[in-house]
Design an enzyme around this catalytic site. Structure first.
Site, PDB file in Angstrom:
ATOM      1  N   GLY A   1       0.062 -11.421   4.775  1.00 57.82           N
ATOM      2  CA  GLY A   1       1.436 -11.793   5.100  1.00 57.82           C
ATOM      3  C   GLY A   1       1.743 -11.450   6.536  1.00 57.82           C
ATOM      4  O   GLY A   1       1.465 -10.336   6.973  1.00 57.82           O
TER       5      GLY A   1
ATOM      6  N   TYR B   1      -9.477 -17.976  -1.282  1.00 54.22           N
ATOM      7  CA  TYR B   1      -8.808 -18.032   0.008  1.00 54.22           C
ATOM      8  C   TYR B   1      -8.153 -16.736   0.464  1.00 54.22           C
ATOM      9  O   TYR B   1      -8.282 -16.336   1.620  1.00 54.22           O
ATOM     10  CB  TYR B   1      -7.746 -19.143  -0.021  1.00 54.22           C
ATOM     11  CG  TYR B   1      -6.839 -19.125   1.175  1.00 54.22           C
ATOM     12  CD1 TYR B   1      -7.242 -19.700   2.388  1.00 54.22           C
ATOM     13  CD2 TYR B   1      -5.590 -18.506   1.121  1.00 54.22           C
ATOM     14  CE1 TYR B   1      -6.424 -19.657   3.495  1.00 54.22           C
ATOM     15  CE2 TYR B   1      -4.767 -18.461   2.244  1.00 54.22           C
ATOM     16  CZ  TYR B   1      -5.189 -19.038   3.415  1.00 54.22           C
ATOM     17  OH  TYR B   1      -4.389 -18.987   4.515  1.00 54.22           O
TER      18      TYR B   1
ATOM     19  N   ASP C   1     -14.511 -26.706   3.698  1.00 52.27           N
ATOM     20  CA  ASP C   1     -13.260 -25.928   3.688  1.00 52.27           C
ATOM     21  C   ASP C   1     -13.106 -25.300   2.306  1.00 52.27           C
ATOM     22  O   ASP C   1     -13.728 -25.729   1.342  1.00 52.27           O
ATOM     23  CB  ASP C   1     -12.051 -26.794   4.053  1.00 52.27           C
ATOM     24  CG  ASP C   1     -10.893 -25.943   4.615  1.00 52.27           C
ATOM     25  OD1 ASP C   1     -11.010 -24.696   4.629  1.00 52.27           O
ATOM     26  OD2 ASP C   1      -9.870 -26.531   5.030  1.00 52.27           O
ATOM     27  N   ASP C   2     -12.278 -24.242   2.235  1.00 58.40           N
ATOM     28  CA  ASP C   2     -12.170 -23.523   0.970  1.00 58.40           C
ATOM     29  C   ASP C   2     -11.301 -24.250  -0.045  1.00 58.40           C
ATOM     30  O   ASP C   2     -11.484 -24.088  -1.243  1.00 58.40           O
ATOM     31  CB  ASP C   2     -11.625 -22.104   1.205  1.00 58.40           C
ATOM     32  CG  ASP C   2     -10.305 -22.135   1.926  1.00 58.40           C
ATOM     33  OD1 ASP C   2      -9.263 -22.196   1.263  1.00 58.40           O
ATOM     34  OD2 ASP C   2     -10.313 -22.119   3.176  1.00 58.40           O
TER      35      ASP C   2
ATOM     36  N   CYS D   1       1.756 -23.502  -8.490  1.00 61.26           N
ATOM     37  CA  CYS D   1       1.597 -22.174  -9.088  1.00 61.26           C
ATOM     38  C   CYS D   1       2.938 -21.624  -9.550  1.00 61.26           C
ATOM     39  O   CYS D   1       3.890 -21.551  -8.782  1.00 61.26           O
ATOM     40  CB  CYS D   1       0.980 -21.213  -8.077  1.00 61.26           C
ATOM     41  SG  CYS D   1       0.764 -19.547  -8.721  1.00 61.26           S
TER      42      CYS D   1
ATOM     43  N   CYS E   1       0.849  -1.186   0.000  1.00 59.75           N
ATOM     44  CA  CYS E   1       0.000   0.000   0.000  1.00 59.75           C
ATOM     45  C   CYS E   1       0.888   1.240   0.000  1.00 59.75           C
ATOM     46  O   CYS E   1       2.096   1.151   0.237  1.00 59.75           O
ATOM     47  CB  CYS E   1      -0.933   0.012   1.212  1.00 59.75           C
ATOM     48  SG  CYS E   1      -0.104   0.126   2.790  1.00 59.75           S
TER      49      CYS E   1
ATOM     50  N   CYS F   1      -7.057 -16.415 -13.686  1.00 60.88           N
ATOM     51  CA  CYS F   1      -6.045 -17.464 -13.754  1.00 60.88           C
ATOM     52  C   CYS F   1      -6.486 -18.588 -12.842  1.00 60.88           C
ATOM     53  O   CYS F   1      -6.702 -18.378 -11.659  1.00 60.88           O
ATOM     54  CB  CYS F   1      -4.674 -16.949 -13.309  1.00 60.88           C
ATOM     55  SG  CYS F   1      -3.429 -18.274 -13.274  1.00 60.88           S
TER      56      CYS F   1
ATOM     57  N   ASN G   1       4.433  -7.379  -4.495  1.00 61.05           N
ATOM     58  CA  ASN G   1       3.621  -8.561  -4.233  1.00 61.05           C
ATOM     59  C   ASN G   1       3.666  -9.366  -5.513  1.00 61.05           C
ATOM     60  O   ASN G   1       3.321  -8.844  -6.570  1.00 61.05           O
ATOM     61  CB  ASN G   1       2.184  -8.097  -3.921  1.00 61.05           C
ATOM     62  CG  ASN G   1       1.174  -9.235  -3.959  1.00 61.05           C
ATOM     63  OD1 ASN G   1       1.529 -10.404  -3.847  1.00 61.05           O
ATOM     64  ND2 ASN G   1      -0.082  -8.898  -4.117  1.00 61.05           N
ATOM     65  N   GLY G   2       4.107 -10.628  -5.433  1.00 61.19           N
ATOM     66  CA  GLY G   2       4.098 -11.452  -6.643  1.00 61.19           C
ATOM     67  C   GLY G   2       5.415 -12.137  -6.884  1.00 61.19           C
ATOM     68  O   GLY G   2       6.237 -12.281  -5.985  1.00 61.19           O
TER      69      GLY G   2
ATOM     70  N   CYS H   1      -3.852 -23.421 -11.016  1.00 58.90           N
ATOM     71  CA  CYS H   1      -3.671 -24.416  -9.941  1.00 58.90           C
ATOM     72  C   CYS H   1      -4.717 -25.519 -10.028  1.00 58.90           C
ATOM     73  O   CYS H   1      -4.514 -26.615  -9.541  1.00 58.90           O
ATOM     74  CB  CYS H   1      -3.661 -23.749  -8.571  1.00 58.90           C
ATOM     75  SG  CYS H   1      -5.057 -22.664  -8.246  1.00 58.90           S
TER      76      CYS H   1
HETATM   77  P1  5GP Z   1      -3.684 -28.120   3.185  1.00 59.03           P
HETATM   78  O1  5GP Z   1      -3.762 -28.231   4.657  1.00 59.03           O
HETATM   79  O2  5GP Z   1      -4.576 -29.069   2.442  1.00 59.03           O
HETATM   80  O3  5GP Z   1      -2.295 -28.172   2.695  1.00 59.03           O
HETATM   81  O4  5GP Z   1      -4.178 -26.663   2.784  1.00 59.03           O
HETATM   82  C1  5GP Z   1      -5.521 -26.313   2.779  1.00 59.03           C
HETATM   83  C2  5GP Z   1      -5.821 -25.361   3.893  1.00 59.03           C
HETATM   84  O5  5GP Z   1      -4.923 -24.263   3.852  1.00 59.03           O
HETATM   85  C3  5GP Z   1      -7.211 -24.793   3.765  1.00 59.03           C
HETATM   86  O6  5GP Z   1      -7.777 -24.803   5.058  1.00 59.03           O
HETATM   87  C4  5GP Z   1      -7.021 -23.373   3.272  1.00 59.03           C
HETATM   88  O7  5GP Z   1      -7.866 -22.482   3.991  1.00 59.03           O
HETATM   89  C5  5GP Z   1      -5.580 -23.072   3.517  1.00 59.03           C
HETATM   90  N1  5GP Z   1      -4.901 -22.559   2.319  1.00 59.03           N
HETATM   91  C6  5GP Z   1      -5.154 -22.786   1.030  1.00 59.03           C
HETATM   92  N2  5GP Z   1      -4.278 -22.162   0.228  1.00 59.03           N
HETATM   93  C7  5GP Z   1      -3.449 -21.502   1.015  1.00 59.03           C
HETATM   94  C8  5GP Z   1      -2.323 -20.654   0.773  1.00 59.03           C
HETATM   95  O8  5GP Z   1      -1.911 -20.383  -0.364  1.00 59.03           O
HETATM   96  N3  5GP Z   1      -1.723 -20.136   1.876  1.00 59.03           N
HETATM   97  C9  5GP Z   1      -2.169 -20.416   3.122  1.00 59.03           C
HETATM   98  N4  5GP Z   1      -1.563 -19.843   4.165  1.00 59.03           N
HETATM   99  N5  5GP Z   1      -3.174 -21.229   3.389  1.00 59.03           N
HETATM  100  C10 5GP Z   1      -3.824 -21.767   2.344  1.00 59.03           C
HETATM  101 MG    MG Z   2      -8.243 -22.882   6.099  1.00 61.70          MG
END
Ligand code: 5GP
Ligand code: MG
Length: 461
Positions: A42, A261, A364-365, A401, A18, A452, A120-121, A455
């Site tokens: 971050g 996410y 979960d997301d 990615c 920012c 994009c 960022n990137g 992934c």
């Molecule tokens: P996993 O535990 O399967 O490796 O990752 C999935 C979990 O990590 C999900 O609960 C999701 O909310 C979170 N997550 C998904 N992508 C990312 C990411 O790029 N960074 C972080 N910190 N968490 C992530």
């Molecule tokens: Mg999570």
């Protein structure tokens, strides 16, 4: 390029940036508030650079930790008067990322003065540029892309930062958003595909502000104006805003993981509210993968919106089966698998009285390595759940990615090369359902070719 090899020197970052200019000299203070709003992007390091205006030295403070740890005393920032300021919060992965010298912004002196840079990137041609500059004798103090850009600017020779950026930024390939200042103006720019978000706002009294996400504008009560365009350089000065298209814009390829996410639910990206998009992801997930169950719960915080959409669509009660400890950061941050696993234990607890004897849908997301899901299912069973049905509001992550998001090598991705049946067996749930790519795109609402999704598809724009 991020090839996932352990010795790859680049940082893989998806940080928050920012910066802005105002006639009101409280910019350092406002910038710190904006960084608080971007903290979810971050947690590894934070920093702020400040200039009082033309002819003044740029002041910089950066360090490891949260914004509140690097700036424990906001009084210090209130006293530090400046009309220009910029900030950064860093997210990096892998042990090479945990070095204090990589905390940003970075501040450089060169023949035309000072510049502060934050980004960022990830540059795809970062390694190649580093090689070229190194052969010419460049000395590097960090392994950041910000330092590469500073070297290119210094070598370009122009005393005007606008001209220097217009000349050198087109040499950069990859996914990036930068914020810079030369002490006279604040500059913001986005790569030609707009992989990483960057938005522009007007400050309440006077002036303008740039941030990775619009939630930062709400925190400092700035008024959103627009998103920075792919390939655009925006310049904020005391005399207003100037814009220049420094690279021919390619089609927008915004990272869809921002919606899944990364971004905060109160942010809007290219006009789409993140919370509403996530709720719609959950609704569509319920239609695609219904479950015979008693209750629906989300994994706090990132999947609460999707879980509420799922519950609503399925006509099932939304319950709080999981409680998150607010004082622990995102588990991905941890460099080793063991630390990541311990992180999940510390972070989440099941509410036994709620799940005992129930058939529970856990939304979960995303599933990346599978660490979180495996732990969650065990936790639910220990708490007495009769059945655990996992529902994921995005498709299986099958490709690493190239553009800086921390999706690890294909071998570490639980869904890469495995059927959903194999995945559910490993994770130990009674059933699993991933949202389809079409369902995901429909929920987000941006045109398919503006996002994009490499992934999920393995096809890189
Ligand atoms: P996993 O535990 O399967 O490796 O990752 C999935 C979990 O990590 C999900 O609960 C999701 O909310 C979170 N997550 C998904 N992508 C990312 C990411 O790029 N960074 C972080 N910190 N968490 C992530
Ligand atoms: Mg999570």
């Amino acid at each position: 390029m991020f090839d996932g090899s352990a010795d790859s020197p680049e940082l893989r970052e998806a940080c928050g940036i920012c910066g802005g200019v105002s006639l009101n000299p409280q910019m350092p203070y406002l910038t710190c508030f904006a960084l608080y709003a971007l903290q979810h992007r971050g947690q590894e390091s934070a920093g702020i650079a400040v200039s009082g205006g033309e002819g003044q030295e740029i002041w910089l403070k950066r360090g490891m930790g949260l914004v509140s740890e690097v700036f424990p005393d906001t009084g210090e920032l209130k006293q530090r008067r400046g009309k220009l300021a910029m900030g950064h919060v860093r997210y990096s992965h892998g042990e090479e990322g945990h070095h204090p010298e990589n905390a940003q912004p970075l501040l450089f002196k060169y023949r035309h003065g000072q510049i502060a840079v934050a980004h960022n990137g990830l540059l795809l041609n970062g390694e190649q540029l580093r090689d070229e500059l190194g052969k010419e004798g460049a000395i590097f103090q960090t392994n950041t892309d910000s330092e590469l850009l500073a070297h290119l600017v210094a070598r370009q020779g122009s005393a005007d930062l606008e001209e220097a950026l217009a000349a050198v930024v087109p040499r950069l390939e990859g996914a990036f958003a930068f914020v810079l200042t030369d002490g006279k103006r604040v500059f913001g720019l986005r790569d030609r595909h707009g992989f990483r978000p960057l938005s522009l706002a007007a400050l309440r009294e006077s002036g303008y502000f740039l941030a990775s996400e619009t939630c930062a504008f709400d925190t400092i009560r700035a008024r959103f104006l627009r998103d920075v365009e792919p390939g655009e350089l925006v310049m904020l000065g005391e005399d207003g805003i100037k814009s220049r298209q420094i690279m021919a814009a390619e089609k927008l390829s915004l990272c869809i993981f921002e919606f899944i996410y990364f971004a905060r639910p109160d942010s809007n990206i290219h006009g789409i509210n993140v919370h509403l998009a996530r709720r719609e992801l959950g609704r569509r997930l319920a239609r695609e993968h219904p479950a015979e169950a008693d209750i629906v719960s989300g994994v706090p915080d990132s999947s609460i919106a999707a879980a509420s959409g799922y519950a609503e669509e399925a006509g099932l009660p939304y319950e709080m089966s999981l409680v998150k400890n607010r004082y622990i950061g995102r588990t991905f941050i941890q460099p080793t698998q063991q630390m990541r696993e311990e992180g999940v234990d510390l972070k989440l607890n099941a509410v036994q009285k709620i799940v005992e004897g129930k058939r529970v849908v856990i939304v979960d997301d995303s599933i990346v390595r599978g660490t979180t899901s495996l732990k969650l299912v065990r936790m639910m069973r220990r708490a007495g759940a009769r059945e655990v049905h996992l529902r994921i509001s995005s498709p299986p992550v099958i490709a690493s990615c190239r553009y800086g998001i921390d999706t690890p090598t294909a071998e570490e991705l639980i869904s890469a090369g495995r059927s959903n049946q194999e995945v559910v067996r490993r994770i130990g749930a009674d059933s699993i359902g991933f949202l389809s790519p079409a369902g995901m795109l429909g929920a987000v609402g941006l045109p398919e070719d503006h996002l994009c999704q490499a992934c999920f598809s393995g096809c890189y724009p």
